[in-house]
Design an enzyme around this catalytic site. Structure first.
Site, PDB file in Angstrom:
ATOM      1  N   ASP A 107       6.357 -10.752   8.274  1.00 55.62           N
ATOM      2  CA  ASP A 107       6.020  -9.980   9.360  1.00 55.62           C
ATOM      3  C   ASP A 107       7.612  -9.360   9.906  1.00 55.62           C
ATOM      4  O   ASP A 107       8.403 -10.166  10.715  1.00 55.62           O
ATOM      5  CB  ASP A 107       5.575 -10.364  10.350  1.00 55.62           C
ATOM      6  CG  ASP A 107       5.157  -9.130  11.540  1.00 55.62           C
ATOM      7  OD1 ASP A 107       5.503  -8.053  11.637  1.00 55.62           O
ATOM      8  OD2 ASP A 107       4.024  -9.569  12.409  1.00 55.62           O
ATOM      9  N   TYR A 148       8.148   7.932  16.484  1.00 63.59           N
ATOM     10  CA  TYR A 148       8.166   7.844  15.203  1.00 63.59           C
ATOM     11  C   TYR A 148       9.445   8.633  14.774  1.00 63.59           C
ATOM     12  O   TYR A 148      10.178   8.188  13.817  1.00 63.59           O
ATOM     13  CB  TYR A 148       6.859   8.291  14.488  1.00 63.59           C
ATOM     14  CG  TYR A 148       6.797   8.371  12.799  1.00 63.59           C
ATOM     15  CD1 TYR A 148       6.842   6.978  12.400  1.00 63.59           C
ATOM     16  CD2 TYR A 148       7.036   9.709  12.246  1.00 63.59           C
ATOM     17  CE1 TYR A 148       6.902   7.166  10.888  1.00 63.59           C
ATOM     18  CE2 TYR A 148       6.841   9.630  10.816  1.00 63.59           C
ATOM     19  CZ  TYR A 148       6.807   8.266  10.277  1.00 63.59           C
ATOM     20  OH  TYR A 148       6.837   8.247   8.729  1.00 63.59           O
ATOM     21  N   LYS A 155      12.985   7.607  12.753  1.00 65.74           N
ATOM     22  CA  LYS A 155      13.289   8.314  11.472  1.00 65.74           C
ATOM     23  C   LYS A 155      14.573   8.811  11.489  1.00 65.74           C
ATOM     24  O   LYS A 155      15.215   8.965  10.501  1.00 65.74           O
ATOM     25  CB  LYS A 155      11.868   9.249  10.876  1.00 65.74           C
ATOM     26  CG  LYS A 155      10.807   8.264  10.371  1.00 65.74           C
ATOM     27  CD  LYS A 155      11.083   7.589   9.213  1.00 65.74           C
ATOM     28  CE  LYS A 155      10.034   6.402   8.845  1.00 65.74           C
ATOM     29  NZ  LYS A 155      10.345   5.624   7.905  1.00 65.74           N
ATOM     30  N   THR A 159      -1.903   8.908   0.845  1.00 65.55           N
ATOM     31  CA  THR A 159      -2.365   7.450   1.022  1.00 65.55           C
ATOM     32  C   THR A 159      -3.352   7.254   1.635  1.00 65.55           C
ATOM     33  O   THR A 159      -3.987   8.252   2.301  1.00 65.55           O
ATOM     34  CB  THR A 159      -1.000   6.926   1.682  1.00 65.55           C
ATOM     35  OG1 THR A 159      -1.128   7.230   3.189  1.00 65.55           O
ATOM     36  CG2 THR A 159       0.442   7.335   1.042  1.00 65.55           C
ATOM     37  N   SER A 174       0.884  -1.264   0.042  1.00 67.59           N
ATOM     38  CA  SER A 174      -0.007   0.196   0.049  1.00 67.59           C
ATOM     39  C   SER A 174       0.770   1.326   0.241  1.00 67.59           C
ATOM     40  O   SER A 174       2.177   1.197   0.039  1.00 67.59           O
ATOM     41  CB  SER A 174      -1.015  -0.126   1.121  1.00 67.59           C
ATOM     42  OG  SER A 174       0.087   0.015   2.373  1.00 67.59           O
ATOM     43  N   GLY A 175       0.190   2.374  -0.063  1.00 71.00           N
ATOM     44  CA  GLY A 175       0.939   3.517  -0.037  1.00 71.00           C
ATOM     45  C   GLY A 175       2.284   3.952  -0.513  1.00 71.00           C
ATOM     46  O   GLY A 175       2.372   3.672  -2.050  1.00 71.00           O
ATOM     47  N   ILE A 176       3.110   4.644  -0.204  1.00 71.00           N
ATOM     48  CA  ILE A 176       4.396   4.866  -0.670  1.00 71.00           C
ATOM     49  C   ILE A 176       5.222   3.776  -1.379  1.00 71.00           C
ATOM     50  O   ILE A 176       5.794   3.823  -2.451  1.00 71.00           O
ATOM     51  CB  ILE A 176       5.219   5.519   0.324  1.00 71.00           C
ATOM     52  CG1 ILE A 176       4.713   6.862   0.379  1.00 71.00           C
ATOM     53  CG2 ILE A 176       6.684   5.810  -0.193  1.00 71.00           C
ATOM     54  CD1 ILE A 176       5.391   7.672   1.679  1.00 71.00           C
TER      55      ILE A 176
HETATM   56  N1  LIG Z   1       2.473   8.686   4.226  1.00 71.89           N
HETATM   57  C1  LIG Z   1       3.212   9.763   4.656  1.00 71.89           C
HETATM   58  O1  LIG Z   1       2.763  10.867   4.703  1.00 71.89           O
HETATM   59  C2  LIG Z   1       4.622   9.733   4.928  1.00 71.89           C
HETATM   60  C3  LIG Z   1       5.569  10.844   5.179  1.00 71.89           C
HETATM   61  C4  LIG Z   1       6.802  10.477   5.370  1.00 71.89           C
HETATM   62  C5  LIG Z   1       7.156   9.381   5.441  1.00 71.89           C
HETATM   63  N2  LIG Z   1       6.483   8.037   5.439  1.00 71.89           N
HETATM   64  C6  LIG Z   1       7.194   6.633   5.325  1.00 71.89           C
HETATM   65  O2  LIG Z   1       6.932   6.015   4.029  1.00 71.89           O
HETATM   66  C7  LIG Z   1       6.940   4.526   4.594  1.00 71.89           C
HETATM   67  C8  LIG Z   1       5.388   4.098   3.999  1.00 71.89           C
HETATM   68  O3  LIG Z   1       4.420   4.696   4.631  1.00 71.89           O
HETATM   69  P1  LIG Z   1       3.017   4.473   4.038  1.00 71.89           P
HETATM   70  O4  LIG Z   1       2.157   5.821   4.525  1.00 71.89           O
HETATM   71  O5  LIG Z   1       3.042   4.506   2.679  1.00 71.89           O
HETATM   72  O6  LIG Z   1       2.295   3.540   5.030  1.00 71.89           O
HETATM   73  P2  LIG Z   1       1.134   2.381   4.570  1.00 71.89           P
HETATM   74  O7  LIG Z   1       0.142   2.856   3.546  1.00 71.89           O
HETATM   75  O8  LIG Z   1       0.398   2.096   6.013  1.00 71.89           O
HETATM   76  O9  LIG Z   1       2.312   1.309   4.175  1.00 71.89           O
HETATM   77  C9  LIG Z   1       2.992   0.276   5.244  1.00 71.89           C
HETATM   78  C10 LIG Z   1       3.412  -0.668   4.536  1.00 71.89           C
HETATM   79  O10 LIG Z   1       4.268  -1.265   5.472  1.00 71.89           O
HETATM   80  C11 LIG Z   1       3.957  -2.441   5.857  1.00 71.89           C
HETATM   81  N3  LIG Z   1       4.385  -3.102   6.889  1.00 71.89           N
HETATM   82  C12 LIG Z   1       3.850  -2.542   8.312  1.00 71.89           C
HETATM   83  N4  LIG Z   1       4.146  -3.031   9.269  1.00 71.89           N
HETATM   84  C13 LIG Z   1       4.763  -4.234   8.849  1.00 71.89           C
HETATM   85  C14 LIG Z   1       5.421  -5.496   9.398  1.00 71.89           C
HETATM   86  N5  LIG Z   1       5.450  -5.319  10.927  1.00 71.89           N
HETATM   87  N6  LIG Z   1       6.086  -6.103   8.915  1.00 71.89           N
HETATM   88  C15 LIG Z   1       5.996  -6.191   7.207  1.00 71.89           C
HETATM   89  N7  LIG Z   1       5.365  -5.032   6.693  1.00 71.89           N
HETATM   90  C16 LIG Z   1       4.922  -4.302   7.390  1.00 71.89           C
HETATM   91  C17 LIG Z   1       2.527  -2.802   5.276  1.00 71.89           C
HETATM   92  O11 LIG Z   1       2.139  -4.166   4.808  1.00 71.89           O
HETATM   93  P3  LIG Z   1       0.769  -4.651   5.237  1.00 71.89           P
HETATM   94  O12 LIG Z   1      -0.149  -3.774   5.563  1.00 71.89           O
HETATM   95  O13 LIG Z   1       0.688  -5.641   4.071  1.00 71.89           O
HETATM   96  O14 LIG Z   1       1.727  -5.487   6.306  1.00 71.89           O
HETATM   97  C18 LIG Z   1       2.410  -1.606   4.138  1.00 71.89           C
HETATM   98  O15 LIG Z   1       2.685  -2.342   3.040  1.00 71.89           O
HETATM   99  C19 LIG Z   1       7.009   4.429   5.956  1.00 71.89           C
HETATM  100  O16 LIG Z   1       8.303   4.274   6.069  1.00 71.89           O
HETATM  101  C20 LIG Z   1       6.667   5.794   6.403  1.00 71.89           C
HETATM  102  O17 LIG Z   1       7.388   6.100   7.670  1.00 71.89           O
HETATM  103  C21 LIG Z   1       5.233   8.151   4.871  1.00 71.89           C
END
Ligand SMILES: NC(=O)c1ccc[n+]([C@@H]2O[C@H](COP(=O)([O-])OP(=O)(O)OC[C@H]3O[C@@H](n4cnc5c(N)ncnc54)[C@H](OP(=O)(O)O)[C@@H]3O)[C@@H](O)[C@H]2O)c1
Length: 251
Positions: A64, A159, A163, A194, A17-19
């Site tokens: 996981d 968090y 980071k 996202t 999902s997401g990024i």
């Molecule tokens: N969105 C933002 O605004 C933002 C801003 C700055 C940085 N980021 C960074 O970008 C990255 C992705 O964030 P996102 O917003 O795209 O989040 P997201 O949509 O919730 O995606 C998180 C992903 O990580 C996986 N994940 C979470 N816990 C896990 C675990 N224990 N084992 C294996 N996989 C796991 C999830 O997979 P499953 O659900 O399939 O387990 C999912 O694919 C992160 O590093 C976040 O800190 C995001």
């Protein structure tokens, strides 16, 4: 500009999902064979189907990342197996995401989970994959940082700690593995649209209104940055933390 990644293999953690999904799609569109990692097999399958329908190559692997060294080592081995050879591009994107929480409400379990998934797993996964990269003459590691790794924000201590660690890890790994031909860099996104951030628009929209860009980042923009960092165009970029944040950390 050459962003052709044909013939290269990539493992993107948290790509269901997401990024991470945006990064996986962009790397596949640039020609890489992408291993999409996550826990949710249904969502992983949908990401793989989307990449395949678009003409790319991908496969899903579940693990996981809270599972520790054994799980991470198995993930690395299975990824190389599925890719039919060493992984050329590792994107450490998955993270333990917790909404705004005061430090007094942060439990020990939350701290352990965040450090395990967001810090320990990327170190272990990198350690598992870089020897084969070095043996092949080089590779790329891209870590997903955040504006929270650079700027302090209330109620994000845990968090932000993870980071900041990722930004520091990126620089240290660049120093350690650059001479072996492995380039290690990070992307530090600002608020990115996202599913999760959609649910926090009330809080985020006023913040976005203060940015130079006045705009959220998108997973596709983060993906395009990852493609550039993975490509030979970025050959002399080592240890950089590249903000894709609409100017958040600059002003
Ligand atoms: N969105 C933002 O605004 C933002 C801003 C700055 C940085 N980021 C960074 O970008 C990255 C992705 O964030 P996102 O917003 O795209 O989040 P997201 O949509 O919730 O995606 C998180 C992903 O990580 C996986 N994940 C979470 N816990 C896990 C675990 N224990 N084992 C294996 N996989 C796991 C999830 O997979 P499953 O659900 O399939 O387990 C999912 O694919 C992160 O590093 C976040 O800190 C995001």
């Amino acid at each position: 500009m050459s962003t052709e990644l044909k013939g290269r293999t990539a493992l993107v953690t948290g790509a269901t999902s997401g990024i991470g999904q945006g990064v996986a799609q962009a790397l596949a569109a640039a020609g890489a064979l992408v291993i999409v990692h996550g826990r949710d097999a249904d969502r992983g399958g949908r990401v793989v189907d989307g990449i395949t329908r678009a003409g790319g190559a991908a496969a899903f692997l579940a693990a996981d990342l809270a599972g520790g060294a054994g799980t991470v080592t198995r993930l690395a081995a299975r990824a190389a197996e599925l890719a039919g050879g060493p992984i050329d591009i590792l994107v450490n994107n998955a993270a333990y995401l917790v909404g705004q929480t005061s430090t007094t409400d942060t439990t020990e379990a939350m701290i352990d989970a965040a450090l395990a998934v967001s810090v320990k797993a990327p170190i272990l996964l990198t350690a598992a994959l870089v020897p084969a990269m070095a043996e092949r003459g080089g590779g790329v590691v891209i870590n997903m940082g955040s504006i929270n790794g650079t700027s302090g924000m209330a109620k994000t201590a845990l968090y932000g700690t993870t980071k900041s660690a990722i930004h520091g890890l990126t620089r240290a790994l660049a120093a350690e593995y650059g001479p072996a031909g492995i380039r290690v860099n990070a992307i530090a996104p600002g608020p990115t649209l996202t599913e999760i951030t959609q649910a926090h628009r009330d809080f985020l929209d006023p913040l976005i209104a203060t940015l130079p860009s006045r705009a959220y980042s998108t997973p596709a923009q983060i993906g395009a940055t990852a493609v550039f960092l993975a490509s030979d165009d970025a050959a002399n970029i080592h240890g950089a933390v590249i903000p894709v944040d609409g100017g958040f950390t600059a002003v």
